[in-house]
Write a protein that holds these residues in place. Structure first.
Motif, PDB file in Angstrom:
ATOM      1  N   ASN A  95     -18.618  32.505 -41.756  1.00 44.51           N
ATOM      2  CA  ASN A  95     -17.124  32.720 -41.866  1.00 44.51           C
ATOM      3  C   ASN A  95     -16.678  31.567 -42.889  1.00 44.51           C
ATOM      4  N   GLY A 153     -22.284  27.070 -39.015  1.00 40.60           N
ATOM      5  CA  GLY A 153     -22.129  25.671 -38.305  1.00 40.60           C
ATOM      6  C   GLY A 153     -21.922  26.357 -36.750  1.00 40.60           C
ATOM      7  N   THR A 155     -22.557  26.570 -33.064  1.00 41.24           N
ATOM      8  CA  THR A 155     -23.060  25.959 -31.948  1.00 41.24           C
ATOM      9  C   THR A 155     -24.035  26.624 -31.006  1.00 41.24           C
ATOM     10  N   ARG A 160     -23.988  32.294 -25.771  1.00 34.35           N
ATOM     11  CA  ARG A 160     -24.480  32.764 -26.745  1.00 34.35           C
ATOM     12  C   ARG A 160     -26.099  33.264 -26.925  1.00 34.35           C
ATOM     13  N   GLN A 175     -16.791  18.053 -31.688  1.00 37.37           N
ATOM     14  CA  GLN A 175     -15.665  18.741 -31.477  1.00 37.37           C
ATOM     15  C   GLN A 175     -14.661  17.351 -31.697  1.00 37.37           C
ATOM     16  N   GLN A 199      -9.565  27.231 -33.700  1.00 35.86           N
ATOM     17  CA  GLN A 199     -10.007  28.408 -34.487  1.00 35.86           C
ATOM     18  C   GLN A 199     -10.621  29.462 -33.292  1.00 35.86           C
ATOM     19  N   GLY A 201     -12.506  31.953 -30.898  1.00 38.22           N
ATOM     20  CA  GLY A 201     -13.937  32.177 -30.470  1.00 38.22           C
ATOM     21  C   GLY A 201     -14.883  31.116 -30.817  1.00 38.22           C
ATOM     22  N   THR A 203     -16.377  27.213 -30.101  1.00 41.41           N
ATOM     23  CA  THR A 203     -16.718  26.257 -28.963  1.00 41.41           C
ATOM     24  C   THR A 203     -15.270  25.579 -28.576  1.00 41.41           C
ATOM     25  N   ASP A 241     -14.403  21.434 -35.279  1.00 43.49           N
ATOM     26  CA  ASP A 241     -15.782  20.468 -35.474  1.00 43.49           C
ATOM     27  C   ASP A 241     -15.464  19.240 -36.420  1.00 43.49           C
ATOM     28  N   GLU A 265     -22.590  18.641 -30.050  1.00 39.46           N
ATOM     29  CA  GLU A 265     -23.098  20.081 -29.927  1.00 39.46           C
ATOM     30  C   GLU A 265     -24.466  20.036 -30.914  1.00 39.46           C
TER      31      GLU A 265
HETATM   32  N1  ARG Z   1     -19.225  25.091 -33.863  1.00 31.97           N
HETATM   33  C1  ARG Z   1     -18.240  25.903 -33.660  1.00 31.97           C
HETATM   34  C2  ARG Z   1     -18.853  27.027 -32.900  1.00 31.97           C
HETATM   35  O1  ARG Z   1     -19.985  27.575 -32.742  1.00 31.97           O
HETATM   36  C3  ARG Z   1     -17.324  26.232 -34.514  1.00 31.97           C
HETATM   37  C4  ARG Z   1     -18.179  27.156 -35.581  1.00 31.97           C
HETATM   38  C5  ARG Z   1     -17.075  27.728 -36.686  1.00 31.97           C
HETATM   39  N2  ARG Z   1     -17.830  27.842 -37.705  1.00 31.97           N
HETATM   40  C6  ARG Z   1     -17.245  28.767 -38.907  1.00 31.97           C
HETATM   41  N3  ARG Z   1     -17.832  29.078 -39.811  1.00 31.97           N
HETATM   42  N4  ARG Z   1     -15.993  29.058 -38.908  1.00 31.97           N
HETATM   43  O2  ARG Z   1     -18.196  27.698 -31.957  1.00 31.97           O
END
Ligand code: ARG
Length: 306
Positions: A95, A153, A155, A160, A175, A199, A201, A203, A241, A265
């Motif tokens: 993403n 990125g 976690t 999951r 975070q 954001q 969905g 963590t 993050d 994390e």
């Molecule tokens: N580390 C967080 C997670 O795994 C946020 C990752 C968001 N990554 C991104 N490319 N938007 O939930």
């Protein structure tokens, strides 16, 4: 001359015979004893040999087992190419709205994750294809087989792990909380009853809902959209993050990142659960990149030491 056989001579002959017999018997007894000894020794020797043989067989069996294990471990999912991915293409979801891990530079997706992904693919001899998508769709796309994995990125979480494999971790995430310069929020404790942007969905989104109530959390498709809402006064804080937080704050004069670590994390590459050979390959590649210093080099390129 006629031999006269008298009683005496018969007796002496008999005695002689007896003596001979007894000597013979004695000798034979000795011989038998010797033979028995020899035989026993032989048997012992044989037994030892058999034991030795058995040991060798055991050792052989162990070696075979060990070999079989190694072979099983190394067994690639695809026999024709000898590799985990039959088509030779490593398809990864991301993403690209998460600087410095992944973001657009013109038409191109750049950042720590695409560079690590490229280095992993190069190491394994795969072509890399990055697929940009909503963060919340990455896991489902892995599960449906649309992509082989995701690098975003992401976690590692217990939840999951029920849906995907995770590689060894390649970075630590924290975070963080972003607020406006004039905000009275100084840490997580001050977030009670405040409006929090996240954001969707992520963590950060899950933690915020758990800790401060769903009704106080507004989640956005992109972290940047949450930051826009913060700037517009629609939310009081954004939980995201640390590295993207710093990067968003740096691009907005009136925002700051609080010095509190809301949660620490591990980031890892998510991979399909249906191909354990791929997990092994990716971990091998990551270990090699770590060893060679390439991993750190990539991270240092995007995250400057403060
Ligand atoms: N580390 C967080 C997670 O795994 C946020 C990752 C968001 N990554 C991104 N490319 N938007 O939930």
């Amino acid at each position: 001359m006629k031999k006269t056989i008298n009683k005496k001579s018969i007796l002496s002959v008999l005695l002689a015979i007896l003596l001979m017999l007894s000597v013979a018997a004695c000798g034979s007894k000795k011989d038998t004893a010797k033979e028995t000894e020899a035989k026993e020794e032989e048997t012992e020797a044989k037994e030892e040999k058999t034991e030795a043989k058995e040991e060798t067989t055991e050792a052989k069996e162990e070696t075979t087992e060990a070999k079989e294990e190694t072979e099983a471990d190394e067994e690639p999912a695809d026999a024709s190419t000898g590799k985990a991915l039959e088509d030779g293409v490593l398809d990864l979801g991301t993403n690209a709205a998460f600087p410095p891990y992944e973001f657009y530079e013109g038409e191109e997706i750049v950042g720590i994750d695409p560079e690590i992904a490229q280095a992993v693919a190069d190491y394994l001899g795969y072509e890399l294809k990055i697929h940009d998508m909503e963060f919340a769709n990455i896991i489902a796309s892995i599960e449906s087989g649309k992509v082989d994995g995701g690098i975003a990125g992401m976690t590692v979480t217990e939840e999951r792990l029920e849906s995907v494999n995770f590689s060894d971790s390649y970075a630590t995430g924290i975070q963080s909380i972003i607020v406006t310069l004039d905000s009275d929020i100084e840490g997580p404790d001050d977030l009670t009853d405040k409006k929090i942007g996240t954001q969707f969905g992520t963590t950060g989104d899950f933690y915020a809902q758990d800790d401060f109530g769903e009704e106080n959390v507004q989640s956005f498709d992109k972290g940047a959209d949450a930051v826009v809402a913060l700037n517009a006064g629609k939310v009081d804080a954004v939980i995201i993050d640390n590295e993207p937080a710093k990067s968003f704050a740096a691009a907005n004069d009136n925002l700051k990142v609080l010095e509190t670590d809301y949660a620490v994390e591990d980031y890892a590459i998510a991979l399909t659960k249906t191909n354990d050979a791929l997990l092994e390959e990716v971990n091998e590649a990551l270990a090699a990149l770590e060893e060679s210093g390439k991993l750190q080099e990539i991270i240092d390129k995007y995250i400057k030491a403060e």
